[in-house]
Write a protein that holds these residues in place. Structure first.
Motif, mmCIF file in Angstrom:
data_model
loop_
_atom_site.group_PDB
_atom_site.id
_atom_site.type_symbol
_atom_site.label_atom_id
_atom_site.label_comp_id
_atom_site.label_asym_id
_atom_site.label_seq_id
_atom_site.Cartn_x
_atom_site.Cartn_y
_atom_site.Cartn_z
ATOM 1 N N GLU A 24 0.832 -1.213 0.000
ATOM 2 C CA GLU A 24 0.000 0.000 0.000
ATOM 3 C C GLU A 24 0.862 1.257 0.000
ATOM 4 O O GLU A 24 0.563 2.225 -0.698
ATOM 5 C CB GLU A 24 -0.961 -0.013 1.190
ATOM 6 N N TYR A 25 1.948 1.251 0.773
ATOM 7 C CA TYR A 25 2.854 2.405 0.800
ATOM 8 C C TYR A 25 3.509 2.598 -0.564
ATOM 9 O O TYR A 25 3.546 3.713 -1.094
ATOM 10 C CB TYR A 25 3.921 2.233 1.891
ATOM 11 N N LEU A 26 4.051 1.510 -1.131
ATOM 12 C CA LEU A 26 4.739 1.616 -2.420
ATOM 13 C C LEU A 26 3.783 2.017 -3.541
ATOM 14 O O LEU A 26 4.175 2.722 -4.472
ATOM 15 C CB LEU A 26 5.422 0.289 -2.771
ATOM 16 N N THR A 32 3.984 8.647 -5.371
ATOM 17 C CA THR A 32 3.860 10.107 -5.441
ATOM 18 C C THR A 32 5.216 10.761 -5.205
ATOM 19 O O THR A 32 5.613 11.671 -5.944
ATOM 20 C CB THR A 32 2.829 10.602 -4.398
ATOM 21 N N GLU A 33 5.946 10.285 -4.191
ATOM 22 C CA GLU A 33 7.265 10.849 -3.878
ATOM 23 C C GLU A 33 8.224 10.708 -5.053
ATOM 24 O O GLU A 33 8.942 11.651 -5.386
ATOM 25 C CB GLU A 33 7.869 10.144 -2.646
ATOM 26 N N ILE A 34 8.264 9.550 -5.681
ATOM 27 C CA ILE A 34 9.204 9.330 -6.780
ATOM 28 C C ILE A 34 8.804 10.162 -7.994
ATOM 29 O O ILE A 34 9.663 10.678 -8.717
ATOM 30 C CB ILE A 34 9.370 7.827 -7.123
ATOM 31 N N SER A 35 7.502 10.343 -8.211
ATOM 32 C CA SER A 35 7.045 11.191 -9.317
ATOM 33 C C SER A 35 7.490 12.634 -9.117
ATOM 34 O O SER A 35 7.896 13.302 -10.076
ATOM 35 C CB SER A 35 5.521 11.138 -9.443
ATOM 36 N N ASN A 50 21.842 14.261 -16.488
ATOM 37 C CA ASN A 50 21.169 14.588 -15.238
ATOM 38 C C ASN A 50 21.167 13.350 -14.330
ATOM 39 O O ASN A 50 20.305 12.480 -14.438
ATOM 40 C CB ASN A 50 19.737 15.045 -15.547
ATOM 41 N N GLY A 51 22.164 13.276 -13.438
ATOM 42 C CA GLY A 51 22.303 12.125 -12.539
ATOM 43 C C GLY A 51 21.111 11.938 -11.629
ATOM 44 O O GLY A 51 20.700 10.813 -11.356
ATOM 45 N N GLY A 52 20.542 13.036 -11.143
ATOM 46 C CA GLY A 52 19.381 12.954 -10.256
ATOM 47 C C GLY A 52 18.185 12.331 -10.947
ATOM 48 O O GLY A 52 17.453 11.524 -10.370
ATOM 49 N N TYR A 53 17.992 12.689 -12.213
ATOM 50 C CA TYR A 53 16.880 12.143 -12.984
ATOM 51 C C TYR A 53 17.060 10.637 -13.189
ATOM 52 O O TYR A 53 16.148 9.848 -12.952
ATOM 53 C CB TYR A 53 16.780 12.851 -14.342
ATOM 54 N N HIS A 54 18.265 10.238 -13.597
ATOM 55 C CA HIS A 54 18.524 8.816 -13.853
ATOM 56 C C HIS A 54 18.429 7.993 -12.566
ATOM 57 O O HIS A 54 17.917 6.868 -12.579
ATOM 58 C CB HIS A 54 19.873 8.629 -14.548
ATOM 59 N N ALA A 55 18.897 8.545 -11.466
ATOM 60 C CA ALA A 55 18.804 7.844 -10.180
ATOM 61 C C ALA A 55 17.338 7.673 -9.770
ATOM 62 O O ALA A 55 16.933 6.609 -9.294
ATOM 63 C CB ALA A 55 19.578 8.608 -9.105
ATOM 64 N N ALA A 56 16.538 8.723 -9.972
ATOM 65 C CA ALA A 56 15.122 8.649 -9.611
ATOM 66 C C ALA A 56 14.395 7.646 -10.491
ATOM 67 O O ALA A 56 13.534 6.891 -10.017
ATOM 68 C CB ALA A 56 14.477 10.032 -9.721
ATOM 69 N N LYS A 57 14.723 7.603 -11.786
ATOM 70 C CA LYS A 57 14.092 6.633 -12.689
ATOM 71 C C LYS A 57 14.482 5.196 -12.297
ATOM 72 O O LYS A 57 13.660 4.287 -12.344
ATOM 73 C CB LYS A 57 14.481 6.903 -14.153
ATOM 74 N N GLU A 58 15.739 5.003 -11.908
ATOM 75 C CA GLU A 58 16.180 3.675 -11.474
ATOM 76 C C GLU A 58 15.449 3.261 -10.199
ATOM 77 O O GLU A 58 14.997 2.127 -10.061
ATOM 78 C CB GLU A 58 17.690 3.665 -11.242
ATOM 79 N N GLN A 60 12.541 4.286 -9.291
ATOM 80 C CA GLN A 60 11.171 4.006 -9.687
ATOM 81 C C GLN A 60 11.052 2.587 -10.256
ATOM 82 O O GLN A 60 10.108 1.857 -9.931
ATOM 83 C CB GLN A 60 10.708 5.026 -10.734
ATOM 84 N N GLY A 61 12.001 2.186 -11.075
ATOM 85 C CA GLY A 61 11.974 0.840 -11.651
ATOM 86 C C GLY A 61 12.057 -0.235 -10.584
ATOM 87 O O GLY A 61 11.325 -1.236 -10.631
#
Length: 165
Positions: A24-26, A32-35, A50-58, A60-61
């Motif tokens: 439920e949290y995930l 929402t947080e990862i978005s 953009n390292g921050g973007y790639h890290a966030a996408k990883e 998210q995956g």
């Protein structure tokens, strides 16, 4: 419970509740947080560097993979019922085996999913080679499983009792 399907996972109500809460949290706040992280990183400009973007996408995956794993696990979970004390090896049982029939060379373990792993006793998954080899056998039966090197190992089931931990 006489189901020995590899897709069934036996869980206590407490373990089921913990995994359901994680799902439920995930599925809600964490998504929402990862978005928000991805959107903020996207606003920084060039996505190629953009390292921050790639890290966030990883991140998210990995999170989406965990959501799929939890969803499948909970759909196939058998909750709250300890297996019958009938000597049949199945998920939720504490199993003692002897290697090559040598009753001085024994191992005792819990046959259960990693989500239900116990800190008191070693846990083997029903999908592991040993788990597949012993699942469905009875006390006194001989079983065989494949070692990582491709050879077969023989074990004798000495006991199978419901886990009460």
């Amino acid at each position: 419970m006489t189901q020995t399907s590899e897709n069934v996972t036996w869980l206590t109500q407490e373990a089921y509740n913990q995994l359901k809460a994680e799902l439920e949290y995930l599925s809600g706040p964490a998504r929402t947080e990862i978005s928000v992280k991805i959107a903020a990183a996207r606003e920084e400009g060039d996505l190629r560097e953009n390292g921050g973007y790639h890290a966030a996408k990883e991140e998210q995956g990995k999170m989406e993979l965990r959501v799929r794993q939890l969803t499948q696990l909970l759909e196939h979970a058998k909750v709250g019922e300890a297996p019958a004390d009938d000597g049949v090896v199945e998920p939720g049982m504490v199993v003692t085996i002897a290697f090559d029939g040598d009753e001085d060379d024994t191992v005792t373990f819990l046959l259960a999913s990693r989500e239900y792993a116990s800190t008191e006793i070693e846990t083997y998954s029903p999908q592991s080679p040993l788990g597949k080899g012993v699942n469905g056998k009875r006390t006194g039966d001989d079983a065989e499983y494949e070692l990582p090197n491709g050879k077969k190992a023989a074990v004798k089931i000495l006991s199978a009792k419901p886990y009460t931990g």
